[in-house]
Motif scaffolding. Structure first.
Motif, short mmCIF file in Angstrom:
data_model
loop_
_atom_site.label_atom_id
_atom_site.label_comp_id
_atom_site.label_asym_id
_atom_site.label_seq_id
_atom_site.Cartn_x
_atom_site.Cartn_y
_atom_site.Cartn_z
N THR A 8 -58.13 -80.99 -17.73
CA THR A 8 -56.79 -80.89 -17.95
C THR A 8 -56.02 -81.90 -17.15
O THR A 8 -56.69 -82.54 -16.43
N PRO A 9 -54.89 -82.26 -17.36
CA PRO A 9 -53.77 -83.34 -16.55
C PRO A 9 -54.03 -83.07 -15.15
O PRO A 9 -54.09 -84.13 -14.37
N GLU A 10 -54.15 -81.83 -14.58
CA GLU A 10 -54.02 -81.49 -13.06
C GLU A 10 -55.56 -82.03 -12.54
O GLU A 10 -55.51 -82.37 -11.57
N GLU A 11 -56.59 -82.37 -13.48
CA GLU A 11 -57.92 -82.97 -13.10
C GLU A 11 -58.08 -84.48 -13.29
O GLU A 11 -59.13 -84.65 -13.22
N THR A 12 -56.96 -85.09 -13.73
CA THR A 12 -57.31 -86.48 -14.32
C THR A 12 -56.40 -87.34 -13.37
O THR A 12 -55.53 -87.31 -13.05
N GLN A 29 -61.40 -93.24 -2.32
CA GLN A 29 -60.94 -92.87 -0.90
C GLN A 29 -59.94 -91.65 -0.93
O GLN A 29 -59.61 -91.26 0.15
N VAL A 30 -59.68 -91.24 -2.19
CA VAL A 30 -58.95 -90.10 -2.20
C VAL A 30 -59.60 -88.77 -2.37
O VAL A 30 -60.40 -88.56 -3.42
N PRO A 31 -59.69 -87.82 -1.36
CA PRO A 31 -60.51 -86.66 -1.30
C PRO A 31 -60.30 -85.69 -2.41
O PRO A 31 -61.05 -85.26 -3.21
N GLU A 32 -58.87 -85.66 -2.83
CA GLU A 32 -58.45 -84.72 -3.96
C GLU A 32 -59.12 -85.04 -5.14
O GLU A 32 -59.44 -84.24 -6.44
N ALA A 33 -59.41 -86.36 -5.51
CA ALA A 33 -59.95 -86.92 -6.60
C ALA A 33 -61.38 -86.62 -6.78
O ALA A 33 -61.91 -86.89 -8.04
N ALA A 34 -62.13 -86.33 -5.73
CA ALA A 34 -63.68 -86.34 -6.03
C ALA A 34 -63.94 -84.95 -6.85
O ALA A 34 -63.12 -83.99 -6.61
N GLY A 35 -64.93 -85.26 -7.82
CA GLY A 35 -64.98 -84.06 -8.66
C GLY A 35 -64.26 -83.95 -9.94
O GLY A 35 -64.42 -83.37 -10.81
N VAL A 183 -57.49 -108.40 1.80
CA VAL A 183 -57.49 -107.05 1.28
C VAL A 183 -56.49 -106.99 0.11
O VAL A 183 -55.33 -107.70 0.04
N THR A 184 -56.59 -105.77 -0.55
CA THR A 184 -55.54 -105.52 -1.62
C THR A 184 -55.24 -103.95 -1.09
O THR A 184 -55.90 -103.16 -0.98
N ARG A 185 -54.05 -103.83 -1.34
CA ARG A 185 -53.18 -102.37 -0.96
C ARG A 185 -52.76 -101.86 -2.46
O ARG A 185 -52.31 -102.44 -3.15
N PHE A 186 -53.32 -100.64 -2.43
CA PHE A 186 -53.21 -99.69 -3.48
C PHE A 186 -52.22 -98.61 -3.41
O PHE A 186 -52.35 -98.18 -2.24
N VAL A 187 -51.59 -97.84 -4.28
CA VAL A 187 -50.87 -96.69 -3.83
C VAL A 187 -51.23 -95.67 -5.12
O VAL A 187 -51.66 -96.17 -6.16
N LEU A 188 -51.25 -94.46 -4.77
CA LEU A 188 -51.56 -93.46 -5.52
C LEU A 188 -50.15 -92.74 -5.94
O LEU A 188 -49.33 -92.58 -5.11
N VAL A 189 -49.86 -92.92 -7.35
CA VAL A 189 -48.62 -92.59 -7.89
C VAL A 189 -48.65 -91.23 -8.70
O VAL A 189 -49.52 -90.99 -9.59
N SER A 190 -47.73 -90.49 -8.52
CA SER A 190 -47.58 -89.16 -9.22
C SER A 190 -46.03 -88.94 -9.63
O SER A 190 -45.34 -89.50 -9.17
N ARG A 191 -45.96 -87.56 -10.30
CA ARG A 191 -44.60 -87.01 -10.62
C ARG A 191 -44.45 -86.00 -9.58
O ARG A 191 -43.13 -85.56 -9.58
#
Length: 319
Positions: A8-12, A29-35, A183-191
Motif C-alpha cells: 500500500t502507499p503507506e508502506e512504499t 538510515q530511515v528506521p520507519e522504512a525497514a521492512g 558527502v552527499t546530503r539527502f532529504v526524505l520528502v512526504s506530504r
C-alpha cells in the motif's frame, strides 16, 4: 531492495535506483522504512510524483553535495511541486571505485561510463591514471556499471563501492574520489503536514522569491535572518524561468520553525516577499546543537510581545 507483493502507499518509499545507489544507502538510515516496499525510480521528478500522487508515502532524494553544491533538479522540483515537506535529512559518505567486466585490466581502459557528478568528483584520479580516457555520461552510478553488460562501448565505469554486491564486475581501483571527505546530503520528502518535534539540533528549509529586482533586495531578505540571530547553512539562487534576472533563493537555516527567532524571521519574510515556500523543519543529520546569542532566546521574543500587548491594552507599567 524489493518485495514480490505490491504494498500500500503507506508502506512504499521511492528512491533513485537501481539497488546499490547512494540514495538507497540513505534510505537504509530511515528506521520507519525497514521492512517496507522500496520503489526504485529513474529520477527526482518521478520520486516526487510518487509522493504527490500518493503512490509512495515518502521519497529519498539528493539535495546537496559537499563538492558540487546544491542539486539543481531537486531544488527546482521542490519549488514547483506543491504540497511537499521535508521530514528528515541523511548524510552519506561518497567515494567511488573503478569497475570493469571480468578480465579487463586497467591498461585496457579507454572509455569510461560515469554519472556526471561522479565523474566530476573522480576526474583528478582518472586524468592522472588514465590521461587519454573518454567519458560517456550515465543516468546513475549503478547504471554506469550495469551498462557494461548492456552493449555499452565503455571499458569501465565509476561506481559506488558496494557495486560488487549487485553486479559481477572486477574492481580495477578503490577510493578514486578526489576528496576523501566528500558527502552527499539527502532529504526524505512526504506530504505530511505534521512537523517533527524540535530537538535543539534542527534545520529549516525554505524557498524565497525577492519582491523585485532592485538594489538592496537580497540584503533586505538576508536582514530578516541576521537581525534575529538566525544562521544560514545554505543559500543558493535558482532562475524562476519566466524572465531573465528573476531568481528564487533556496535557504537552509539553523533552527526549528517553533523557535521564536525562526518564527519571527519567517513572519518578516512573509511581509516582504511575494512567495515563501516552507519546505519543513526537521532534525539535523549531524545532531549538532544550534548555537546562538542569548539575546535571541525564546523568552526575549515572548517578553517583547507581552510588553507590546500591555501597551495596547493599557496595562500599568511594571518596570
Amino acid at each position: 531492495m524489493t518485495e514480490a507483493v505490491p504494498a500500500t502507499p503507506e508502506e512504499t518509499y521511492s528512491y533513485l535506483g537501481p539497488a546499490g545507489t547512494f540514495t538507497e544507502a540513505a534510505l537504509k538510515q530511515v528506521p520507519e522504512a525497514a521492512g517496507s516496499h522500496w520503489r526504485s525510480v529513474n529520477n527526482v521528478g518521478e520520486a516526487l510524483s510518487d509522493v504527490s500522487t500518493g503512490r509512495s508515502t515518502a521519497a529519498m532524494i539528493a539535495i546537496e553535495n559537499s563538492i558540487e553544491g546544491g542539486v539543481s533538479a531537486t531544488q527546482d522540483a521542490l519549488a514547483t511541486v506543491p504540497g511537499l515537506r521535508i521530514i528528515g535529512e541523511y548524510v552519506v559518505p561518497v567515494n567511488f571505485v573503478l569497475v570493469a567486466r571480468p578480465g579487463t585490466t586497467l591498461g585496457e581502459v579507454r572509455l569510461i561510463n560515469a554519472h556526471p557528478v561522479a565523474y566530476a568528483q573522480s576526474r583528478g584520479w582518472l586524468e592522472q591514471h588514465l590521461p587519454d580516457h573518454g567519458h560517456i555520461p550515465a543516468a546513475s552510478n549503478v547504471q554506469a556499471a550495469a551498462s557494461l553488460f548492456d552493449g555499452s562501448q565503455a571499458d569501465a565505469a565509476v561506481a559506488p563501492p558496494g557495486i560488487t554486491d549487485h553486479l559481477d564486475v572486477d574492481v580495477l581501483a578503490h577510493d578514486i574520489g578526489d576528496n576523501p571527505n566528500a558527502v552527499t546530503r539527502f532529504v526524505l520528502v512526504s506530504r505530511s503536514r505534521a512537523l517533527p518535534e524540535p530537538t535543539g539540533a534542527d534545520k529549516t528549509s525554505l524557498i524565497v522569491e525577492l519582491p523585485n529586482d532592485e538594489p538592496g533586495a537580497l540584503l533586505a531578505m538576508l536582514e530578516q535572518f541576521s537581525t534575529r540571530g538566525v544562521n544560514l547553512s545554505l543559500l543558493e539562487s535558482r532562475p524562476i524561468g519566466d524572465a531573465l534576472g528573476r531568481y528564487r533563493f533556496v535557504v537552509d537555516l539553523d533552527g526549528h520553525v517553533s523557535d521564536e527567532r525562526v518564527a519571527d524571521a519567517l513572519l518578516g519574510l512573509r511581509r516582504t516577499s511575494p512567495k515563501v515556500i516552507f519546505l519543513g523543519s526537521y532534525p539535523r543529520a549531524d545532531q549538532r546543537a544550534i548555537e546562538y546569542h542569548s539575546k535571541f532566546d525564546d523568552e526575549i521574543f515572548i517578553e517583547a510581545r507581552d510588553w507590546l500587548r500591555g501597551l495596547v491594552s493599557g496595562e500599568p507599567d511594571t518596570d
